[in-house]
Write a protein that holds these residues in place. Structure first.
Motif, short mmCIF file in Angstrom:
data_model
loop_
_atom_site.label_atom_id
_atom_site.label_comp_id
_atom_site.label_asym_id
_atom_site.label_seq_id
_atom_site.Cartn_x
_atom_site.Cartn_y
_atom_site.Cartn_z
N MET A 1 0.84 -1.18 0.00
CA MET A 1 0.00 0.00 0.00
C MET A 1 0.88 1.24 0.00
SD MET A 1 -2.68 1.25 2.95
CE MET A 1 -4.14 0.55 2.23
N ASP A 2 0.54 2.19 -0.84
CA ASP A 2 1.25 3.46 -0.86
C ASP A 2 0.60 4.40 0.14
OD1 ASP A 2 3.07 2.79 -2.84
OD2 ASP A 2 1.73 3.39 -4.45
N HIS A 3 1.43 4.94 1.02
CA HIS A 3 0.92 5.88 2.02
C HIS A 3 1.29 7.30 1.63
CE1 HIS A 3 -0.23 2.63 4.65
NE2 HIS A 3 0.98 2.13 4.61
N SER A 4 0.46 8.23 2.03
CA SER A 4 0.70 9.62 1.68
C SER A 4 1.95 10.14 2.39
CB SER A 4 -0.51 10.49 2.06
OG SER A 4 -0.56 10.65 3.46
N PRO A 5 2.61 11.11 1.78
CA PRO A 5 3.82 11.67 2.40
C PRO A 5 3.56 12.27 3.79
CG PRO A 5 3.69 12.32 0.10
CD PRO A 5 2.39 11.65 0.44
N ASP A 6 2.43 12.92 3.97
CA ASP A 6 2.14 13.53 5.27
C ASP A 6 1.90 12.47 6.35
OD1 ASP A 6 2.52 16.13 4.42
OD2 ASP A 6 0.39 16.46 3.99
N PHE A 7 1.24 11.37 5.98
CA PHE A 7 1.06 10.27 6.92
C PHE A 7 2.42 9.71 7.32
CE2 PHE A 7 0.69 5.61 7.54
CZ PHE A 7 -0.07 5.60 8.70
N MET A 8 3.29 9.51 6.35
CA MET A 8 4.61 8.97 6.63
C MET A 8 5.43 9.92 7.51
SD MET A 8 4.42 5.99 5.52
CE MET A 8 6.10 5.53 5.92
N LYS A 9 5.23 11.22 7.37
CA LYS A 9 5.90 12.19 8.25
C LYS A 9 5.41 12.02 9.69
CE LYS A 9 6.65 15.77 4.79
NZ LYS A 9 6.22 17.10 4.32
N VAL A 11 4.21 9.29 11.03
CA VAL A 11 4.76 8.03 11.53
C VAL A 11 6.23 8.20 11.90
CG1 VAL A 11 5.33 5.65 10.89
CG2 VAL A 11 3.09 6.60 10.29
N ALA A 12 6.99 8.83 11.01
CA ALA A 12 8.43 9.03 11.28
C ALA A 12 8.63 9.83 12.56
CB ALA A 12 9.10 9.72 10.10
N ASP A 13 7.80 10.84 12.77
CA ASP A 13 7.89 11.64 13.99
C ASP A 13 7.57 10.79 15.22
OD1 ASP A 13 8.04 14.19 15.52
OD2 ASP A 13 5.88 13.83 15.77
N ALA A 14 6.50 10.01 15.15
CA ALA A 14 6.13 9.15 16.29
C ALA A 14 7.24 8.14 16.59
CB ALA A 14 4.82 8.41 15.99
N TYR A 86 2.95 0.95 11.19
CA TYR A 86 2.78 2.41 11.18
C TYR A 86 1.72 2.86 12.18
CZ TYR A 86 5.38 2.10 6.77
OH TYR A 86 6.31 1.86 5.80
N ARG A 87 0.52 2.28 12.08
CA ARG A 87 -0.55 2.67 13.00
C ARG A 87 -0.21 2.32 14.43
NH1 ARG A 87 -5.37 -0.33 10.05
NH2 ARG A 87 -3.59 -1.64 9.49
N SER A 88 0.50 1.20 14.62
CA SER A 88 0.88 0.82 15.98
C SER A 88 1.88 1.81 16.56
CB SER A 88 1.41 -0.61 16.03
OG SER A 88 2.55 -0.77 15.21
N ALA A 89 2.74 2.37 15.74
CA ALA A 89 3.68 3.40 16.23
C ALA A 89 2.91 4.65 16.65
CB ALA A 89 4.72 3.73 15.17
N LEU A 90 1.93 5.04 15.86
CA LEU A 90 1.11 6.21 16.22
C LEU A 90 0.33 5.95 17.51
CD1 LEU A 90 -0.26 7.14 12.68
CD2 LEU A 90 1.50 8.36 13.98
N ALA A 91 -0.22 4.75 17.64
CA ALA A 91 -0.97 4.41 18.85
C ALA A 91 -0.05 4.36 20.07
CB ALA A 91 -1.68 3.07 18.67
N ALA A 92 1.16 3.81 19.90
CA ALA A 92 2.12 3.75 21.01
C ALA A 92 2.49 5.15 21.47
CB ALA A 92 3.37 2.98 20.59
N ASP A 93 2.65 6.05 20.53
CA ASP A 93 2.97 7.45 20.88
C ASP A 93 1.84 8.05 21.71
OD1 ASP A 93 4.67 9.75 20.72
OD2 ASP A 93 3.46 10.53 19.06
N SER A 94 0.61 7.81 21.31
CA SER A 94 -0.55 8.32 22.06
C SER A 94 -0.61 7.74 23.47
CB SER A 94 -1.86 7.99 21.34
OG SER A 94 -1.98 8.75 20.17
N LEU A 95 -0.39 6.43 23.58
CA LEU A 95 -0.46 5.81 24.90
C LEU A 95 0.64 6.32 25.82
CD1 LEU A 95 -1.48 2.09 24.24
CD2 LEU A 95 -2.90 4.11 24.60
N GLN A 96 1.82 6.55 25.27
CA GLN A 96 2.90 7.13 26.08
C GLN A 96 2.51 8.51 26.58
OE1 GLN A 96 6.80 4.87 24.26
NE2 GLN A 96 6.41 6.92 23.57
#
Length: 123
Positions: A1-9, A11-14, A86-96
């Motif tokens: 799946m191709d992800h949008s550049p902003d989504f990937m940013k 994820v990279a930040d998280a 990717y989504r798990s990294a975003l969720a982990a960031d939120s839980l932290q």
């Protein structure tokens, strides 16, 4: 799946703030009988198509709302996974940010789990 550049940013930040683990590490922890919460943050339809044995489902869209009821202990070891990590990294960031201190995102997600040939479960 191709992800949008902003989504990937996002994820990279998280990922600069969250710990990640390898798929094999999670499988080894299970094999040792280690006590940890394995949480699938994918969509309901993805969960229904198959998930890692022993996992519980708390979708990314509701995890911040439901985590305190499901896992009230903030120091409990938690491994999150999604389709690819990717989504798990975003969720982990939120839980932290909510005060959970032992959250890890499984890099590679369910896709990597399947590619490794590990068993999966269907509801």
């Amino acid at each position: 799946m191709d992800h949008s550049p902003d989504f990937m940013k996002l994820v990279a930040d998280a990922k600069t703030r969250v710990r990640e683990c390898k798929i094999a590490e999670v499988r080894e922890r299970q094999a040792r009988g280690e006590n940890f919460h394995l949480v699938d943050v994918r969509e309901d339809s993805e969960w229904q198509a198959g998930h890692i044995p022993g996992a519980r489902h708390i979708g990314k869209g509701v995890i911040e709302r439901d985590i305190e009821q499901a896992i009230p202990e903030r120091a409990a070891p938690i491994v999150l996974y999604c389709g690819g990590g990717y989504r798990s990294a975003l969720a982990a960031d939120s839980l932290q940010k909510m005060g959970y201190t032992a959250v890890v995102s499984m890099d590679g997600g369910m896709r990597g789990w399947r590619e490794a040939g590990y068993a999966e479960q269907r509801p």
